[in-house]
Design a protein around this motif. Structure first.
Motif, PDB file in Angstrom:
ATOM      1  N   GLN A 116      28.336  54.129  51.457  1.00 21.65           N
ATOM      2  CA  GLN A 116      28.877  52.846  51.032  1.00 21.65           C
ATOM      3  C   GLN A 116      28.804  52.792  49.510  1.00 21.65           C
ATOM      4  N   VAL A 117      29.877  52.342  48.884  1.00 20.21           N
ATOM      5  CA  VAL A 117      29.898  52.143  47.438  1.00 20.21           C
ATOM      6  C   VAL A 117      29.835  50.643  47.201  1.00 20.21           C
ATOM      7  N   ASP A 118      28.793  50.200  46.534  1.00 21.22           N
ATOM      8  CA  ASP A 118      28.510  48.785  46.346  1.00 21.22           C
ATOM      9  C   ASP A 118      28.176  48.557  44.880  1.00 21.22           C
ATOM     10  N   GLY A 119      27.808  47.356  44.546  1.00 13.51           N
ATOM     11  CA  GLY A 119      27.433  47.067  43.172  1.00 13.51           C
ATOM     12  C   GLY A 119      27.122  45.611  42.956  1.00 13.51           C
ATOM     13  N   ASP A 120      26.628  45.334  41.775  1.00 12.69           N
ATOM     14  CA  ASP A 120      26.273  43.974  41.413  1.00 12.69           C
ATOM     15  C   ASP A 120      27.519  43.164  41.067  1.00 12.69           C
ATOM     16  N   PRO A 121      27.467  41.851  41.296  1.00 12.86           N
ATOM     17  CA  PRO A 121      28.600  41.016  40.900  1.00 12.86           C
ATOM     18  C   PRO A 121      28.768  41.072  39.384  1.00 12.86           C
ATOM     19  N   SER A 122      30.006  41.159  38.921  1.00 17.63           N
ATOM     20  CA  SER A 122      30.247  41.280  37.485  1.00 17.63           C
ATOM     21  C   SER A 122      31.248  40.261  36.960  1.00 17.63           C
ATOM     22  N   GLU A 123      31.932  39.580  37.835  1.00 15.67           N
ATOM     23  CA  GLU A 123      32.990  38.662  37.406  1.00 15.67           C
ATOM     24  C   GLU A 123      32.714  37.257  37.922  1.00 15.67           C
ATOM     25  N   LYS A 124      33.359  36.277  37.298  1.00 10.43           N
ATOM     26  CA  LYS A 124      33.172  34.886  37.718  1.00 10.43           C
ATOM     27  C   LYS A 124      34.007  34.543  38.944  1.00 10.43           C
ATOM     28  N   PHE A 125      34.956  35.429  39.281  1.00 10.07           N
ATOM     29  CA  PHE A 125      35.858  35.173  40.403  1.00 10.07           C
ATOM     30  C   PHE A 125      35.281  35.691  41.718  1.00 10.07           C
ATOM     31  N   ASP A 126      35.517  34.931  42.778  1.00 11.20           N
ATOM     32  CA  ASP A 126      35.222  35.415  44.118  1.00 11.20           C
ATOM     33  C   ASP A 126      36.383  36.285  44.596  1.00 11.20           C
ATOM     34  N   VAL A 127      36.075  37.201  45.493  1.00 11.12           N
ATOM     35  CA  VAL A 127      37.119  37.957  46.166  1.00 11.12           C
ATOM     36  C   VAL A 127      37.956  36.939  46.951  1.00 11.12           C
ATOM     37  N   SER A 128      39.255  37.166  47.060  1.00 14.43           N
ATOM     38  CA  SER A 128      40.137  36.166  47.662  1.00 14.43           C
ATOM     39  C   SER A 128      40.057  36.089  49.181  1.00 14.43           C
ATOM     40  N   ASN A 129      39.506  37.107  49.818  1.00  9.78           N
ATOM     41  CA  ASN A 129      39.434  37.125  51.279  1.00  9.78           C
ATOM     42  C   ASN A 129      38.297  38.056  51.707  1.00  9.78           C
ATOM     43  N   TYR A 130      37.938  37.996  52.959  1.00  9.30           N
ATOM     44  CA  TYR A 130      36.876  38.835  53.528  1.00  9.30           C
ATOM     45  C   TYR A 130      35.536  38.567  52.831  1.00  9.30           C
ATOM     46  N   LYS A 131      35.177  37.305  52.824  1.00  6.64           N
ATOM     47  CA  LYS A 131      33.921  36.867  52.215  1.00  6.64           C
ATOM     48  C   LYS A 131      32.818  36.833  53.265  1.00  6.64           C
TER      49      LYS A 131
END
Length: 173
Positions: A92-107
């Motif tokens: 799995q490739v993951d990481g820390d949040p880096s942006e102020k935007f949420d992903v638009s789907n699949y939350k």
């Protein structure tokens, strides 16, 4: 960082986490880090990542959102290319949040800790392993078997897929 997470069957797998900023020029190094992590995974007896359909769709949605809302990726793979690559990666490739935007789907997916966009996975997957697949496969096809990395044979299929898609794009354009 490296995290050990649980598969749906309760067995453990490797999750490799990347934090930004990651330079676009570092695509080969990012790709090699995945190969090394998989080598360690196999030597330590961990299972492969059992990605779910929602996690696959989240990954593509996230790179699309990142490309459209944050910055244009140097290499933006087609959906077919990207899904093939991510589905076949043993980690799995993951990481820390880096942006102020949420992903638009699949939350709110249980094995992804944030709904925020994460530049680490976007860059490692797009400008790393997808863009540098030819370079990585050239080396792996030479010495991958010596290191027990035959499971990376999917890279040859990926490159065939990539060539077919690029040829179709050129014919249309």
């Amino acid at each position: 960082r490296l995290e050990i997470k649980k598969r749906k069957d309760g067995k453990e797998y490797f999750c490799v986490c990347y934090s930004g900023p990651i330079r676009s020029a570092g695509g080969t190094a990012a790709s090699v880090s995945l190969v090394i992590a998989d080598y360690v995974r196999k030597k330590m007896g961990f299972e492969v990542y059992d990605i779910t359909e929602d996690e696959l769709k989240r990954a593509f949605t996230e790179i699309s959102d990142y490309h459209e809302r944050v910055t244009n990726l140097q290499y933006f793979p087609s959906e077919e290319e990207f899904l093939f690559m991510v589905k076949n990666l043993p980690l799995q490739v993951d990481g820390d949040p880096s942006e102020k935007f949420d992903v638009s789907n699949y939350k709110d997916l249980s094995r992804i800790a944030t709904n925020k966009l994460r530049n680490g996975p976007c860059l490692v997957l797009c400008e790393g392993i997808c863009q540098k697949a030819g370079k990585v496969w050239k080396k792996l096809s030479d010495w991958g078997k010596d290191f027990g990395l035959e499971n990376w044979g999917f890279m040859s299929e990926f490159l065939d897929l990539q060539r077919r898609i690029r040829a179709k794009d050129k014919a249309v354009g």
